[in-house]
Design a protein around this motif. Structure first.
Motif, PDB file in Angstrom:
ATOM      1  N   CYS A   1       1.024  -1.377   0.038  1.00  0.00           N
ATOM      2  CA  CYS A   1      -0.060   0.042   0.120  1.00  0.00           C
ATOM      3  C   CYS A   1       0.832   1.447   0.093  1.00  0.00           C
ATOM      4  N   LEU A   2       1.872   1.185   0.723  1.00  0.00           N
ATOM      5  CA  LEU A   2       2.722   2.459   1.121  1.00  0.00           C
ATOM      6  C   LEU A   2       3.695   2.765  -0.153  1.00  0.00           C
ATOM      7  N   ILE A   3       4.299   1.620  -0.731  1.00  0.00           N
ATOM      8  CA  ILE A   3       5.353   1.789  -1.770  1.00  0.00           C
ATOM      9  C   ILE A   3       4.793   2.379  -2.983  1.00  0.00           C
ATOM     10  N   PRO A   4       3.676   2.223  -3.454  1.00  0.00           N
ATOM     11  CA  PRO A   4       3.094   2.920  -4.569  1.00  0.00           C
ATOM     12  C   PRO A   4       2.807   4.468  -4.445  1.00  0.00           C
ATOM     13  N   ILE A   5       2.705   4.785  -3.081  1.00  0.00           N
ATOM     14  CA  ILE A   5       2.372   6.229  -2.953  1.00  0.00           C
ATOM     15  C   ILE A   5       3.626   6.993  -2.807  1.00  0.00           C
ATOM     16  N   GLY A   6       4.918   6.343  -2.999  1.00  0.00           N
ATOM     17  CA  GLY A   6       6.216   6.947  -2.823  1.00  0.00           C
ATOM     18  C   GLY A   6       6.874   6.630  -1.719  1.00  0.00           C
ATOM     19  N   TYR A   7       6.474   5.886  -0.761  1.00  0.00           N
ATOM     20  CA  TYR A   7       7.433   5.512   0.497  1.00  0.00           C
ATOM     21  C   TYR A   7       8.622   4.464  -0.197  1.00  0.00           C
ATOM     22  N   ARG A   8       9.724   4.439   0.516  1.00  0.00           N
ATOM     23  CA  ARG A   8      10.950   3.742   0.464  1.00  0.00           C
ATOM     24  C   ARG A   8      11.269   3.289   1.849  1.00  0.00           C
ATOM     25  N   VAL A   9      11.895   2.018   1.722  1.00  0.00           N
ATOM     26  CA  VAL A   9      12.287   1.217   3.061  1.00  0.00           C
ATOM     27  C   VAL A   9      13.660   2.196   3.258  1.00  0.00           C
ATOM     28  N   HIS A  10      13.867   2.995   4.483  1.00  0.00           N
ATOM     29  CA  HIS A  10      15.041   3.513   4.832  1.00  0.00           C
ATOM     30  C   HIS A  10      15.935   2.742   5.589  1.00  0.00           C
ATOM     31  N   ASP A  11      15.178   2.008   6.538  1.00  0.00           N
ATOM     32  CA  ASP A  11      16.044   1.269   7.697  1.00  0.00           C
ATOM     33  C   ASP A  11      15.132   0.091   8.134  1.00  0.00           C
ATOM     34  N   ARG A  12      15.533  -0.856   8.783  1.00  0.00           N
ATOM     35  CA  ARG A  12      14.765  -1.995   9.351  1.00  0.00           C
ATOM     36  C   ARG A  12      15.681  -2.402  10.551  1.00  0.00           C
ATOM     37  N   SER A  13      15.004  -3.170  11.416  1.00  0.00           N
ATOM     38  CA  SER A  13      15.480  -3.782  12.590  1.00  0.00           C
ATOM     39  C   SER A  13      16.471  -5.011  12.016  1.00  0.00           C
ATOM     40  N   PRO A  14      17.715  -5.092  12.585  1.00  0.00           N
ATOM     41  CA  PRO A  14      18.678  -6.294  12.498  1.00  0.00           C
ATOM     42  C   PRO A  14      17.858  -7.669  12.599  1.00  0.00           C
ATOM     43  N   PRO A  15      18.183  -8.717  11.811  1.00  0.00           N
ATOM     44  CA  PRO A  15      17.657  -9.858  11.961  1.00  0.00           C
ATOM     45  C   PRO A  15      18.013 -10.772  13.283  1.00  0.00           C
ATOM     46  N   ASP A  16      18.972 -10.011  14.018  1.00  0.00           N
ATOM     47  CA  ASP A  16      19.106 -10.821  15.317  1.00  0.00           C
ATOM     48  C   ASP A  16      18.405 -10.160  16.444  1.00  0.00           C
ATOM     49  N   VAL A  17      17.541  -8.973  16.336  1.00  0.00           N
ATOM     50  CA  VAL A  17      16.683  -8.478  17.352  1.00  0.00           C
ATOM     51  C   VAL A  17      15.310  -9.124  17.510  1.00  0.00           C
ATOM     52  N   GLY A  18      15.118  -9.042  18.753  1.00  0.00           N
ATOM     53  CA  GLY A  18      13.445  -9.705  18.929  1.00  0.00           C
ATOM     54  C   GLY A  18      12.498  -8.752  18.490  1.00  0.00           C
ATOM     55  N   LYS A  19      12.677  -7.415  18.491  1.00  0.00           N
ATOM     56  CA  LYS A  19      11.581  -6.483  18.063  1.00  0.00           C
ATOM     57  C   LYS A  19      11.854  -5.919  16.597  1.00  0.00           C
ATOM     58  N   TRP A  20      10.606  -6.297  15.942  1.00  0.00           N
ATOM     59  CA  TRP A  20      10.505  -5.981  14.444  1.00  0.00           C
ATOM     60  C   TRP A  20      10.044  -4.484  14.022  1.00  0.00           C
ATOM     61  N   TRP A  21      10.626  -3.928  13.500  1.00  0.00           N
ATOM     62  CA  TRP A  21      10.355  -2.510  12.821  1.00  0.00           C
ATOM     63  C   TRP A  21      10.724  -2.060  11.512  1.00  0.00           C
ATOM     64  N   LEU A  22      10.017  -1.163  10.914  1.00  0.00           N
ATOM     65  CA  LEU A  22      10.670  -0.659   9.593  1.00  0.00           C
ATOM     66  C   LEU A  22      10.404   0.686   9.443  1.00  0.00           C
ATOM     67  N   ASP A  23      11.440   1.447   8.897  1.00  0.00           N
ATOM     68  CA  ASP A  23      11.242   2.901   8.983  1.00  0.00           C
ATOM     69  C   ASP A  23      11.253   3.007   7.116  1.00  0.00           C
ATOM     70  N   LEU A  24      10.092   3.813   6.877  1.00  0.00           N
ATOM     71  CA  LEU A  24       9.587   4.173   5.642  1.00  0.00           C
ATOM     72  C   LEU A  24       9.625   5.796   5.418  1.00  0.00           C
ATOM     73  N   GLY A  25      10.175   6.240   4.457  1.00  0.00           N
ATOM     74  CA  GLY A  25      10.221   7.599   4.046  1.00  0.00           C
ATOM     75  C   GLY A  25      10.058   7.889   2.598  1.00  0.00           C
ATOM     76  N   ARG A  26       9.709   9.321   2.603  1.00  0.00           N
ATOM     77  CA  ARG A  26       9.430   9.802   1.202  1.00  0.00           C
ATOM     78  C   ARG A  26      10.375  11.396   1.364  1.00  0.00           C
ATOM     79  N   ALA A  27      10.788  11.549   0.181  1.00  0.00           N
ATOM     80  CA  ALA A  27      11.783  12.841   0.240  1.00  0.00           C
ATOM     81  C   ALA A  27      10.878  14.259   0.608  1.00  0.00           C
ATOM     82  N   ASN A  28       9.909  14.325   0.271  1.00  0.00           N
ATOM     83  CA  ASN A  28       9.207  15.819   0.807  1.00  0.00           C
ATOM     84  C   ASN A  28       8.389  15.716   2.112  1.00  0.00           C
ATOM     85  N   ASP A  29       8.293  14.555   2.586  1.00  0.00           N
ATOM     86  CA  ASP A  29       7.707  14.326   4.083  1.00  0.00           C
ATOM     87  C   ASP A  29       8.752  15.240   4.972  1.00  0.00           C
ATOM     88  N   VAL A  30       7.824  15.485   6.178  1.00  0.00           N
ATOM     89  CA  VAL A  30       8.797  16.066   7.361  1.00  0.00           C
ATOM     90  C   VAL A  30       8.857  15.105   8.301  1.00  0.00           C
TER      91      VAL A  30
END
Length: 356
Positions: free
Chosen positions: A131-160
């Motif tokens: 849903c988010l990639i087609p409206i311009g978001y790209r994966v900027h960072d993600r949790s390392p594979p060896d940590v228990g908490k999963w997270w993903l940072d998504l960003g767009r160039a013109n957002d604050v």
């Protein structure tokens, strides 16, 4: 000593009780570090005689620019939610995103938000990305594979700000046993052209405290997040805030100690009327005294790490309840690992935004 005095004087400003002849340059510097400068708009408006004109102008400018930034964040949130809703996903808003969504513009302008935290179910992650990639978001960072908490940072160039995607509340799993069914503590809210689930205010407060105390390690190193203390004050000041509900989320001694340490700070620093039974136990009071002592004498901070040993047994027992079958046959360690101590010492030396 000067830093400790300035911190206490800044807290007095937030209680609308400005000190006489403070060092305003020191106070505004500390407010900038703790990301709380826009909150000074209250004292600028209500006590204009107490604030120098140039400082008042500075605060008003920062407040207005922060309001404009948060307007853009809110529009960004509504757009993202609409895209997710179109595929049947209604995320839970966490931390600043929740406060942003249900505050009026004046209240929004006081809070500096860094990103938008959204929680989806694990089986919704791939579809959320679709849903988010087609409206311009790209994966900027993600949790390392060896940590228990999963997270993903998504960003767009013109957002604050970025979107932080989560599949579980922040903090260790053993602190969130009472939130296994988080949806039961949420209600649906409209945000722009989209909709989301928003936790009750007591639930928001608990999530915020567990994030700071354990995910950011504030409990172990004795740090205080003044920006989030002000968030907690705002949550607690709403009509019908349920202190009993907040207390019910703690499922172990460690989480209770961490919760009540933060509530003790909330009462002592910002004057919030926290129920006595949630701020009178010895361990939380000692932890708050430790915070203030190392703020007054920073060189004591490494030595005061030892106060974490008070809760080490609770941590071993409660974290041990999450161990795998194989790990269950190993004896728990009596003392923290050397690399854990090194990591905490490194955090003590690091200057982190909003922390003191």
């Amino acid at each position: 000593m000067s830093r400790n005095r300035s911190f206490l004087e800044l807290c007095r400003c937030f209680r609308n009780d400005p000190p006489k002849a403070p060092d305003w340059l020191e106070l505004i510097g500390l407010a900038n570090q703790t990301l709380t400068t826009p909150h000074l708009i209250e004292i600028v408006r209500q006590r204009p005689d107490a604030v120098p004109a140039d400082l008042a102008h500075c605060v008003e400018t920062i407040f207005e620019r922060n309001s404009q930034r948060n307007d853009r964040l809110l529009a960004q949130l509504g757009e993202a939610l609409a895209a997710l809703n179109a595929r049947g996903i209604t995320p839970v808003l966490l931390k600043g995103a929740a406060m942003l969504a249900e505050s009026n513009r004046d209240r929004r302008g006081r809070r500096m938000a860094c990103d938008l935290d959204l929680l989806v179910r694990p089986d919704e992650v791939e579809e959320a990305l679709d849903c988010l990639i087609p409206i311009g978001y790209r994966v900027h960072d993600r949790s390392p594979p060896d940590v228990g908490k999963w997270w993903l940072d998504l960003g767009r160039a013109n957002d604050v700000g970025m979107i932080d995607l989560h599949v579980s509340p922040p903090g260790p799993a053993f602190c969130h046993g009472a939130l296994a069914d988080l949806g039961s503590h949420c209600q649906r809210i409209k945000v722009g052209s989209g909709a989301a689930q928003i936790p009750s205010r007591a639930c928001q407060a608990f999530i915020l405290i567990m994030h700071d105390q354990f995910q950011d390690h504030d409990y172990w190193i004795g740090a205080t997040d003044l920006r989030h203390l002000l968030d907690l004050r705002d949550l607690a000041s709403t009509a019908g805030f349920d202190w009993k509900e907040l207390a019910s989320f703690t499922v172990g001694k460690l989480a209770r100690n961490a919760l009540e340490t933060e509530l003790t700070a909330l009462h002592e620093l910002l004057g919030v009327e926290v129920p006595l039974n949630m701020r009178r136990r010895i361990a939380p009071r000692l932890q708050q005294q430790r915070r203030m002592l190392q703020l007054r004498f920073p060189r004591l901070a490494p030595l005061l790490l030892a106060t974490g040993l008070v809760d080490l047994l609770h941590y071993r027992v409660e974290a041990g309840s999450q161990r795998t079958q194989m790990e269950a046959h190993t004896l728990p360690r009596l003392f923290p690992r050397v690399d854990t101590i090194r990591s905490l010492l490194a955090l003590l030396r690091e200057k982190r935004a909003s922390k003191i």
